[in-house]
Design an enzyme around this catalytic site. Structure first.
Site, PDB file in Angstrom:
ATOM      1  N   SER A 149       7.928   3.620 -12.365  1.00 39.07           N
ATOM      2  CA  SER A 149       6.655   4.358 -12.339  1.00 39.07           C
ATOM      3  C   SER A 149       6.302   4.877 -13.725  1.00 39.07           C
ATOM      4  O   SER A 149       5.130   4.877 -14.119  1.00 39.07           O
ATOM      5  CB  SER A 149       6.770   5.561 -11.395  1.00 39.07           C
ATOM      6  OG  SER A 149       7.156   5.142 -10.117  1.00 39.07           O
ATOM      7  N   THR A 175       9.044 -10.642 -10.187  1.00 32.14           N
ATOM      8  CA  THR A 175       8.596 -11.720  -9.300  1.00 32.14           C
ATOM      9  C   THR A 175       8.350 -12.983 -10.133  1.00 32.14           C
ATOM     10  O   THR A 175       7.738 -12.891 -11.199  1.00 32.14           O
ATOM     11  CB  THR A 175       7.304 -11.297  -8.570  1.00 32.14           C
ATOM     12  OG1 THR A 175       7.573 -10.084  -7.870  1.00 32.14           O
ATOM     13  CG2 THR A 175       6.832 -12.369  -7.597  1.00 32.14           C
ATOM     14  N   GLU A 259      -4.341  -5.866 -10.323  1.00 27.43           N
ATOM     15  CA  GLU A 259      -3.187  -6.110  -9.445  1.00 27.43           C
ATOM     16  C   GLU A 259      -3.316  -5.270  -8.165  1.00 27.43           C
ATOM     17  O   GLU A 259      -3.047  -5.743  -7.056  1.00 27.43           O
ATOM     18  CB  GLU A 259      -1.931  -5.718 -10.239  1.00 27.43           C
ATOM     19  CG  GLU A 259      -0.646  -5.842  -9.491  1.00 27.43           C
ATOM     20  CD  GLU A 259       0.592  -5.659 -10.398  1.00 27.43           C
ATOM     21  OE1 GLU A 259       0.473  -5.721 -11.635  1.00 27.43           O
ATOM     22  OE2 GLU A 259       1.678  -5.454  -9.839  1.00 27.43           O
ATOM     23  N   ARG A 285      -0.018 -10.688  27.837  1.00 28.05           N
ATOM     24  CA  ARG A 285       1.230 -10.129  28.344  1.00 28.05           C
ATOM     25  C   ARG A 285       0.957  -9.211  29.538  1.00 28.05           C
ATOM     26  O   ARG A 285       0.143  -8.283  29.434  1.00 28.05           O
ATOM     27  CB  ARG A 285       1.930  -9.345  27.225  1.00 28.05           C
ATOM     28  CG  ARG A 285       3.189  -8.646  27.638  1.00 28.05           C
ATOM     29  CD  ARG A 285       4.316  -9.632  27.868  1.00 28.05           C
ATOM     30  NE  ARG A 285       5.550  -8.939  28.219  1.00 28.05           N
ATOM     31  CZ  ARG A 285       6.649  -9.564  28.576  1.00 28.05           C
ATOM     32  NH1 ARG A 285       6.679 -10.907  28.616  1.00 28.05           N
ATOM     33  NH2 ARG A 285       7.742  -8.901  28.888  1.00 28.05           N
ATOM     34  N   HIS A 355       4.113  -5.609  20.752  1.00 32.03           N
ATOM     35  CA  HIS A 355       4.823  -6.830  21.137  1.00 32.03           C
ATOM     36  C   HIS A 355       6.137  -6.536  21.869  1.00 32.03           C
ATOM     37  O   HIS A 355       6.778  -7.458  22.368  1.00 32.03           O
ATOM     38  CB  HIS A 355       5.128  -7.687  19.904  1.00 32.03           C
ATOM     39  CG  HIS A 355       4.010  -8.592  19.499  1.00 32.03           C
ATOM     40  ND1 HIS A 355       2.896  -8.148  18.829  1.00 32.03           N
ATOM     41  CD2 HIS A 355       3.839  -9.931  19.666  1.00 32.03           C
ATOM     42  CE1 HIS A 355       2.095  -9.173  18.596  1.00 32.03           C
ATOM     43  NE2 HIS A 355       2.637 -10.266  19.099  1.00 32.03           N
ATOM     44  N   THR A 382       3.510   3.177  -6.862  1.00 35.32           N
ATOM     45  CA  THR A 382       3.872   3.696  -5.536  1.00 35.32           C
ATOM     46  C   THR A 382       2.744   4.563  -4.966  1.00 35.32           C
ATOM     47  O   THR A 382       1.838   4.986  -5.692  1.00 35.32           O
ATOM     48  CB  THR A 382       5.143   4.577  -5.642  1.00 35.32           C
ATOM     49  OG1 THR A 382       4.842   5.699  -6.490  1.00 35.32           O
ATOM     50  CG2 THR A 382       6.326   3.814  -6.219  1.00 35.32           C
TER      51      THR A 382
HETATM   52  C1  LIG Z   1       9.783  -7.048  -4.388  1.00 30.24           C
HETATM   53  C2  LIG Z   1       9.337  -6.396  -5.643  1.00 30.24           C
HETATM   54  C3  LIG Z   1       8.653  -7.138  -6.597  1.00 30.24           C
HETATM   55  C4  LIG Z   1       8.273  -6.554  -7.811  1.00 30.24           C
HETATM   56  N1  LIG Z   1       7.678  -7.335  -8.775  1.00 30.24           N
HETATM   57  C5  LIG Z   1       7.514  -6.809 -10.020  1.00 30.24           C
HETATM   58  C6  LIG Z   1       7.071  -7.642 -11.099  1.00 30.24           C
HETATM   59  O1  LIG Z   1       6.797  -8.839 -10.934  1.00 30.24           O
HETATM   60  N2  LIG Z   1       6.978  -7.095 -12.338  1.00 30.24           N
HETATM   61  C7  LIG Z   1       7.286  -5.775 -12.569  1.00 30.24           C
HETATM   62  O2  LIG Z   1       7.193  -5.337 -13.707  1.00 30.24           O
HETATM   63  N3  LIG Z   1       7.673  -4.962 -11.551  1.00 30.24           N
HETATM   64  C8  LIG Z   1       7.814  -5.449 -10.299  1.00 30.24           C
HETATM   65  N4  LIG Z   1       8.242  -4.628  -9.268  1.00 30.24           N
HETATM   66  C9  LIG Z   1       8.550  -3.234  -9.568  1.00 30.24           C
HETATM   67  C10 LIG Z   1       7.629  -2.195  -8.943  1.00 30.24           C
HETATM   68  O3  LIG Z   1       6.365  -2.212  -9.550  1.00 30.24           O
HETATM   69  C11 LIG Z   1       8.363  -0.842  -9.058  1.00 30.24           C
HETATM   70  O4  LIG Z   1       9.447  -0.888  -8.144  1.00 30.24           O
HETATM   71  C12 LIG Z   1       7.476   0.333  -8.797  1.00 30.24           C
HETATM   72  O5  LIG Z   1       6.524   0.492  -9.817  1.00 30.24           O
HETATM   73  C13 LIG Z   1       8.284   1.645  -8.668  1.00 30.24           C
HETATM   74  O6  LIG Z   1       9.164   1.807  -9.733  1.00 30.24           O
HETATM   75  P1  LIG Z   1      10.710   2.139  -9.446  1.00 30.24           P
HETATM   76  O7  LIG Z   1      11.205   1.151  -8.443  1.00 30.24           O
HETATM   77  O8  LIG Z   1      11.414   2.215 -10.734  1.00 30.24           O
HETATM   78  O9  LIG Z   1      10.706   3.552  -8.748  1.00 30.24           O
HETATM   79  P2  LIG Z   1      10.759   4.981  -9.498  1.00 30.24           P
HETATM   80  O10 LIG Z   1       9.726   5.034 -10.539  1.00 30.24           O
HETATM   81  O11 LIG Z   1      12.174   5.257  -9.868  1.00 30.24           O
HETATM   82  O12 LIG Z   1      10.341   5.954  -8.308  1.00 30.24           O
HETATM   83  C14 LIG Z   1      11.265   6.394  -7.312  1.00 30.24           C
HETATM   84  C15 LIG Z   1      10.516   7.353  -6.395  1.00 30.24           C
HETATM   85  O13 LIG Z   1      10.075   8.486  -7.163  1.00 30.24           O
HETATM   86  C16 LIG Z   1       8.680   8.651  -7.000  1.00 30.24           C
HETATM   87  N5  LIG Z   1       8.080   9.156  -8.241  1.00 30.24           N
HETATM   88  C17 LIG Z   1       8.230   8.676  -9.494  1.00 30.24           C
HETATM   89  N6  LIG Z   1       7.478   9.373 -10.356  1.00 30.24           N
HETATM   90  C18 LIG Z   1       6.828  10.306  -9.635  1.00 30.24           C
HETATM   91  C19 LIG Z   1       5.884  11.335  -9.929  1.00 30.24           C
HETATM   92  N7  LIG Z   1       5.409  11.510 -11.169  1.00 30.24           N
HETATM   93  N8  LIG Z   1       5.425  12.115  -8.919  1.00 30.24           N
HETATM   94  C20 LIG Z   1       5.875  11.912  -7.663  1.00 30.24           C
HETATM   95  N9  LIG Z   1       6.744  10.959  -7.297  1.00 30.24           N
HETATM   96  C21 LIG Z   1       7.212  10.174  -8.275  1.00 30.24           C
HETATM   97  C22 LIG Z   1       8.158   7.262  -6.681  1.00 30.24           C
HETATM   98  O14 LIG Z   1       6.911   7.323  -6.047  1.00 30.24           O
HETATM   99  C23 LIG Z   1       9.270   6.739  -5.778  1.00 30.24           C
HETATM  100  O15 LIG Z   1       9.092   7.214  -4.475  1.00 30.24           O
HETATM  101  C24 LIG Z   1       8.566  -5.190  -8.040  1.00 30.24           C
HETATM  102  C25 LIG Z   1       9.217  -4.425  -7.055  1.00 30.24           C
HETATM  103  C26 LIG Z   1       9.617  -5.014  -5.898  1.00 30.24           C
HETATM  104  C27 LIG Z   1      10.351  -4.172  -4.890  1.00 30.24           C
END
Ligand SMILES: Cc1cc2nc3c(=O)[nH]c(=O)nc-3n(C[C@H](O)[C@H](O)[C@H](O)COP(=O)(O)OP(=O)(O)OC[C@H]3O[C@@H](n4cnc5c(N)ncnc54)[C@H](O)[C@@H]3O)c2cc1C
Length: 396
Positions: A149, A175, A259, A285, A355, A382
Site C-alpha cells: 500500500s 501477475t 487499473e 431448485r 446454492h 485495498t
Molecule cells: C493475486 C495478486 C496479484 C497481484 N498482482 C500484482 C501485480 O501484478 N503487480 C503489483 O505490483 N502488485 C500486485 N499485487 C499486490 C497488491 O496490489 C498488494 O497486495 C496490495 O496493494 C496491498 O499491499 P500489501 O499486500 O503489501 O498489504 P499492506 O500494504 O501490507 O497492507 C496490509 C493491511 O494494512 C492495511 N493498511 C495499509 N496501510 C494502511 C493505511 N494507511 N490505513 C489503513 N489501513 C492500511 C491494508 O489495507 C491491509 O489491510 C497483487 C496481489 C495479489 C494478492
C-alpha cells in the site's frame, strides 16, 4: 377521458439495457468478444485452473486486435474509445476464469498504458507495438515484500552508472511475472527525495540478474501466474527510463486509476454473471414443494443483490464517462473501486449461500468466483486505502 387499456403504462422488465455510454458499435464489439471468449477460452477454464493459462492466449488475442482496443492504429491498436476496454473487461468474465481475465487486464490496462502515455517513440516501437500484437507479454512491478500500500516505501533501487542504470531489489505478487517478456518496474532513483525520488523503468526479463523466484500459491485466480522476482545488479541502458526521472510515483498513481476502473468493471460483470446463474438455480431448485426463489427470504436476497449490482454498475459507468472525457476523478474512481469490490464479494457470497451445498462444490463454478472476487478488495489498492483516498479528498 379514459385511456384505452393498450395505452396503460406497464413496467418493461425485459427492456434492452444498453447504457448511454455505449453505442451500437460497442454492442457489436461485445458480441464478437463474447463469441471468442465462450468458444476459445471458456472450454479450457477447468484445465487452466490447474496449469495456469497458456501464452498462446496473448498471441490469439493480439491477432484478433483485442490487446489494443483503444490504442492508436499507428501502433497496431484499433483506435477505439476507452469504453472498448470496459467491454473487454466485462466480456472476459465469460471465460469463467478470473485468473485469465486478470492476466490479460494486467497486460492491456496496467502495464502498457504507461508506455503509451509516457514512453518515447523508440520505447513504443520496442514494447507497445509487440505487446499489442501479443508477441511480447508484460507485467507490472510495484509491490515488494516490505511495501505494498505504501508505494513510497519501496526499496528497489536504480543507481545511475555512466550510460546505464543498475537495479537491485525484489518485487512480489507480480501477475504474469513468470511468463512476461518485460516488466514496467517501479524503483527508487533518489531515496532522499520522497515521492519525487521514484522512477519507472522498462526492463527485459531475460537480462542477467533478473531472477524469477517461486510461483506463489494463492486462494483464487489460479489460472494466473503470480511471481516473486528479484533483481540483482541488473544493468539497463539509460533509455530504459520510462517517463521523467523522479516522476514515477505520480505516473504510477495515474496508472492505478485505470487499473481500478477496469477492476471495478470486472467486479460488476462477475457479480452479474453469478447473479444470473443463481436466479436460474433459485427458479429450478425445489424445497418444501416450491422453487426456493419463491421463498420471500430468497426473493429478497436476489432483489438486494440486483440493486447492489445496478448501483455499482451506474457508479462505474458514470465514473468511466468522466474519465473518458478527460477528467481525473480520483475520488469517484476510488469510490467505484471499493464499492464494486465489496459488492462483488457480498453478491458472490449470497450466490454461494443460495446454492446451498452445490455452491460449495466445484462443478457449479460459484465457489471459484467467490474465491476469485476476494482479491478485488486487496489488489490495486485495498479497501482501506480507497477509503483513505476518499476521506482525504474532503480535506480530512
Ligand atoms: C493475486 C495478486 C496479484 C497481484 N498482482 C500484482 C501485480 O501484478 N503487480 C503489483 O505490483 N502488485 C500486485 N499485487 C499486490 C497488491 O496490489 C498488494 O497486495 C496490495 O496493494 C496491498 O499491499 P500489501 O499486500 O503489501 O498489504 P499492506 O500494504 O501490507 O497492507 C496490509 C493491511 O494494512 C492495511 N493498511 C495499509 N496501510 C494502511 C493505511 N494507511 N490505513 C489503513 N489501513 C492500511 C491494508 O489495507 C491491509 O489491510 C497483487 C496481489 C495479489 C494478492
Amino acid at each position: 377521458m379514459s385511456s384505452p387499456a393498450a395505452d396503460v403504462l406497464k413496467p418493461d422488465f425485459a427492456a434492452a439495457r444498453r447504457h448511454f455510454i455505449f453505442t451500437e458499435e460497442h454492442d457489436r464489439l461485445r458480441e464478437s468478444i463474447h463469441a471468442f471468449v465462450t468458444r476459445e477460452l471458456a472450454p479450457h477454464a477447468e484445465d487452466w485452473e490447474e496449469t495456469t493459462f497458456p501464452d498462446w492466449v496473448f498471441g490469439r488475442m493480439g491477432e484478433l486486435g483485442l490487446l489494443g482496443l483503444s490504442y492508436p492504429e499507428e501502433y497496431g491498436g484499433q483506435g477505439g474509445d476507452y469504453y472498448c476496454n470496459l467491454v473487454l473487461a466485462e466480456e472476459m468474465v465469460h471465460s469463467n476464469c478470473g485468473g485469465l481475465a486478470m492476466g490479460v487486464a494486467v497486460h492491456t490496462d496496467m502495464a502498457t498504458p504507461p508506455i503509451h502515455l509516457f514512453g518515447t517513440e523508440e520505447q513504443k516501437q520496442c514494447y507497445l507495438v509487440p505487446a499489442i500484437a501479443g508477441r511480447r507479454i508484460s507485467c507490472l512491478g510495484i509491490t515488494e515484500p516490505d511495501a505494498g500500500s505504501d508505494v513510497s516505501g519501496i526499496r528497489t533501487r536504480a543507481v545511475r552508472d555512466g550510460d546505464e542504470w543498475v537495479i537491485n531489489g525484489s518485487k512480489t505478487y507480480i501477475t504474469n511475472g513468470h511468463r512476461a517478456d518485460f516488466i514496467v518496474l517501479v524503483a527508487k532513483t533518489d531515496p532522499d527525495a520522497g515521492h519525487d525520488g521514484i522512477s519507472l523503468f522498462l526492463v527485459d526479463m531475460d537480462l542477467p540478474g533478473v531472477v524469477r523466484e517461486q510461483r506463489l500459491q494463492k486462494l483464487g485466480m489460479h489460472a494466473s501466474d503470480t511471481a516473486l522476482l528479484s533483481f540483482q545488479d541488473v544493468r539497463v541502458p539509460a533509455e530504459a527510463l520510462l517517463g521523467q526521472e523522479g516522476k514515477g510515483f505520480y505516473n504510477i498513481m495515474w496508472e492505478l486509476q485505470g487499473e481500478r476502473m477496469i477492476g471495478a468493471a470486472g467486479c460488476v460483470a462477475a457479480a452479474q454473471k453469478a447473479f444470473d446463474r443463481t436466479l436460474r438455480y433459485a427458479s429450478e431448485r425445489q424445497a418444501f414443494g416450491r422453487p426456493i426463489g419463491r421463498f420471500q427470504v430468497i426473493r429478497h436476497k436476489l432483489a438486494e443483490m440486483a440493486t447492489d449490482i445496478e448501483a455499482a454498475r451506474q457508479l462505474v459507468y458514470a465514473t468511466a464517462w468522466r474519465f473518458a472525457n478527460g477528467e481525473y476523478p480520483v475520488r469517484e474512481i476510488s469510490m467505484a473501486k471499493v464499492y464494486a469490490a465489496r459488492m462483488a464479494c457480498r453478491v458472490t457470497d449470497e450466490c454461494l449461500q443460495i446454492h446451498g451445498g452445490a455452491g460449495y462444490m466445484k462443478e457449479y463454478g460459484i465457489e471459484r468466483v467467490w474465491r476469485d472476487m476476494r482479491l478485488n478488495r486487496i489488489g490495486a489498492g485495498t479497501d482501506e486505502i480507497m477509503l483513505e483516498v476518499i476521506g482525504r479528498s474532503y480535506g480530512l
